[in-house]
Design an enzyme around this catalytic site. Structure first.
Site, PDB file in Angstrom:
ATOM      1  N   HIS A   1       0.835  -1.202   0.000  1.00  0.00           N
ATOM      2  CA  HIS A   1       0.000   0.000   0.000  1.00  0.00           C
ATOM      3  C   HIS A   1       0.872   1.255   0.000  1.00  0.00           C
ATOM      4  O   HIS A   1       0.581   2.237  -0.688  1.00  0.00           O
ATOM      5  CB  HIS A   1      -0.894   0.037   1.246  1.00  0.00           C
ATOM      6  CG  HIS A   1      -1.859  -1.094   1.343  1.00  0.00           C
ATOM      7  ND1 HIS A   1      -1.695  -2.130   2.248  1.00  0.00           N
ATOM      8  CD2 HIS A   1      -2.996  -1.365   0.666  1.00  0.00           C
ATOM      9  CE1 HIS A   1      -2.706  -2.978   2.119  1.00  0.00           C
ATOM     10  NE2 HIS A   1      -3.515  -2.551   1.173  1.00  0.00           N
TER      11      HIS A   1
ATOM     12  N   GLY B   1      -2.745  -2.109  -7.184  1.00  0.00           N
ATOM     13  CA  GLY B   1      -1.628  -3.034  -7.281  1.00  0.00           C
ATOM     14  C   GLY B   1      -1.912  -4.143  -8.284  1.00  0.00           C
ATOM     15  O   GLY B   1      -3.045  -4.605  -8.422  1.00  0.00           O
ATOM     16  N   LYS B   2      -0.851  -4.572  -8.965  1.00  0.00           N
ATOM     17  CA  LYS B   2      -0.983  -5.698  -9.887  1.00  0.00           C
ATOM     18  C   LYS B   2      -1.182  -7.011  -9.149  1.00  0.00           C
ATOM     19  O   LYS B   2      -1.526  -8.018  -9.753  1.00  0.00           O
ATOM     20  CB  LYS B   2       0.261  -5.793 -10.772  1.00  0.00           C
ATOM     21  CG  LYS B   2       0.337  -4.738 -11.858  1.00  0.00           C
ATOM     22  CD  LYS B   2       1.587  -5.000 -12.703  1.00  0.00           C
ATOM     23  CE  LYS B   2       1.600  -4.173 -13.962  1.00  0.00           C
ATOM     24  NZ  LYS B   2       2.832  -4.462 -14.742  1.00  0.00           N
TER      25      LYS B   2
ATOM     26  N   ASP C   1      -3.554  -7.850  -7.246  1.00  0.00           N
ATOM     27  CA  ASP C   1      -4.926  -8.245  -7.554  1.00  0.00           C
ATOM     28  C   ASP C   1      -5.157  -8.027  -9.040  1.00  0.00           C
ATOM     29  O   ASP C   1      -5.838  -7.090  -9.458  1.00  0.00           O
ATOM     30  CB  ASP C   1      -5.914  -7.435  -6.707  1.00  0.00           C
ATOM     31  CG  ASP C   1      -5.754  -7.741  -5.226  1.00  0.00           C
ATOM     32  OD1 ASP C   1      -5.867  -8.920  -4.850  1.00  0.00           O
ATOM     33  OD2 ASP C   1      -5.491  -6.813  -4.438  1.00  0.00           O
TER      34      ASP C   1
END
Lengths: 273, 273
Positions: free
Chosen positions: A34, A144-145, A147
């Site tokens: 994050h 983010g990649k 997910d």
């Protein structure tokens, strides 16, 4: 940094922002993954707003909504350190009411992979993000990649509904031993953490095979399976960017996705090749 | 007045608008009811954009999508006379693509009344309006009270998804003999037009009864039914603003709705009391 609890507070804050506004949607339990999203947003926008909201509609009955990790004080600290300008932490009834509209993620993208074990999950993701995008009106939103399926569905939603936000994908952040960072890693004990390393190792193996010229999905999956043993594998999938399975890796257009259970914790990871 | 065919043209036009932008969504076949929406928008905004788009997703299989009246030249003329600034007339494939997100209208509001014979209709309405609101980004959007249930569902969607648009309801426009204007009136021959007058007469009767102190829904419906004979009545409903049936009219908070078939044409009308 401002802590905003209500939509009105958020809107008042937003009205004072000039230039580009970056948005990072989180369910809290923030980790370095994050932080990477927030820092990137801070570097690319005049203002950054982070939401911390454990969204009930993306959890299925029986999933871990009630025990999902909640660490608001630490989360606020991390947002501060990353130089976010505001944290939006609404209560559930600020966001959801009676007679709720629902957003249905496109079936073609949401019924496969995660959608098999989590039907309806992506509908909840699309619904909350539509609300947040409308409330916050961000210029850029960072995802983010990790997910991967979620990212592809969000990109699709924005395109399909002509939403006025730019989606920015951010690379997966891993611990020094390779484990993809996830809030759900906090469910794991030391032994389980060690087991979980098999996931990133299987992807590393895939990466090495591909570098050596192996492009067959069957062969790559076979090699990954043997590394993942004895973990319970939910799926290993090799797909294109529309999430359609491919028999052969096409460099620059393929994603390898894994979902496994480490004891009772379901973890996902992936590799964009 | 500009005719805009593509989303890019619309966005270029919108970028040059300053101040308030009014939006009137139509399926064309414009009549004095639409003109009233457009004129009101023109009087209340710096710019007014009218969309003309027969939205396929709000028609059910077997409904009148293919024979829905299409009168683009006359529509453009009416928009000009009403002093709209732009008409947005996209092709279907400009608006809909593969992997479509769907918006589901709240079940509580969309499964009753029109939703009984037209399941899914309001999902299509919500989907196209979400797209148009995102493309056009209007300050105010104008909708006729003629489609009472649609209006209530739209107001609910905007609230539920925190959309940044103000919904402005506009009173029903009627012909001199009382018939509520509707694009579907063009399906009626003279004899059917005469029959259709029973609809507004039944509502007028309800209005007179209420003025005389009759508030019982049963009594009002009875009186309306006898006026509507021998037309095939789909429903006569007396509801509150959440579309819940009420036994007794509550002044300022009730709507009387009628749907009838005049031969093969289904017509709706209503009265807000």
């Amino acid at each position: 940094m401002q802590i905003l609890k209500t939509i009105q507070e958020l809107r008042d804050f937003r009205a004072k922002c000039s230039g580009d506004v970056g948005f990072v949607a989180t369910m809290g339990a923030l980790h370095a993954g994050h932080a990477q999203l927030i820092k990137t947003s801070v570097s690319q926008n005049n203002h950054t707003i982070v939401s911390i909201f454990v969204n009930p509609t993306q959890f299925l009955p029986g999933e871990d909504l009630s025990r999902y990790p909640r660490t608001p004080e630490a989360d606020i600290k991390i947002c501060q350190l990353c130089q976010a300008d505001a944290v939006f932490m609404p209560e559930v009834d600020e966001i959801y009411n009676q007679n709720e509209i629902k957003i249905l993620a496109p079936k073609e993208l949401s019924s496969t992979l995660e959608g098999v074990t989590r039907p309806g999950h992506f509908d909840g993701v699309c619904t909350i993000l539509t609300k947040f995008f409308n409330i916050i009106n961000p210029t850029n939103a960072y995802f983010g990649k990790k997910d991967a399926q979620q990212l592809i569905i969000i990109e699709n939603m924005v395109k399909s509904l002509f939403m006025n936000v730019n989606i920015v994908p951010i690379d997966i952040v891993r611990s020094s031993d390779g484990l993809a960072l996830s809030s759900r890693n906090s469910y794991l004990n030391d032994d389980e953490l060690a087991q979980a390393l098999k996931i990133s190792r299987s992807l590393m193996k895939a990466s090495n095979l591909i570098k050596a010229g192996e492009l067959s999905s069957i062969e790559i999956k076979k090699a990954m399976s043997s590394i993942l043993e004895p973990l319970r594998v939910d799926y290993i999938a090799i797909v294109d960017k529309n999430l359609n399975p491919v028999d052969k890796i096409e460099l620059g257009n393929s994603i390898i996705l894994v979902a496994v259970y480490v004891k009772n914790t379901r973890l996902i990871d992936n590799l964009w090749v």
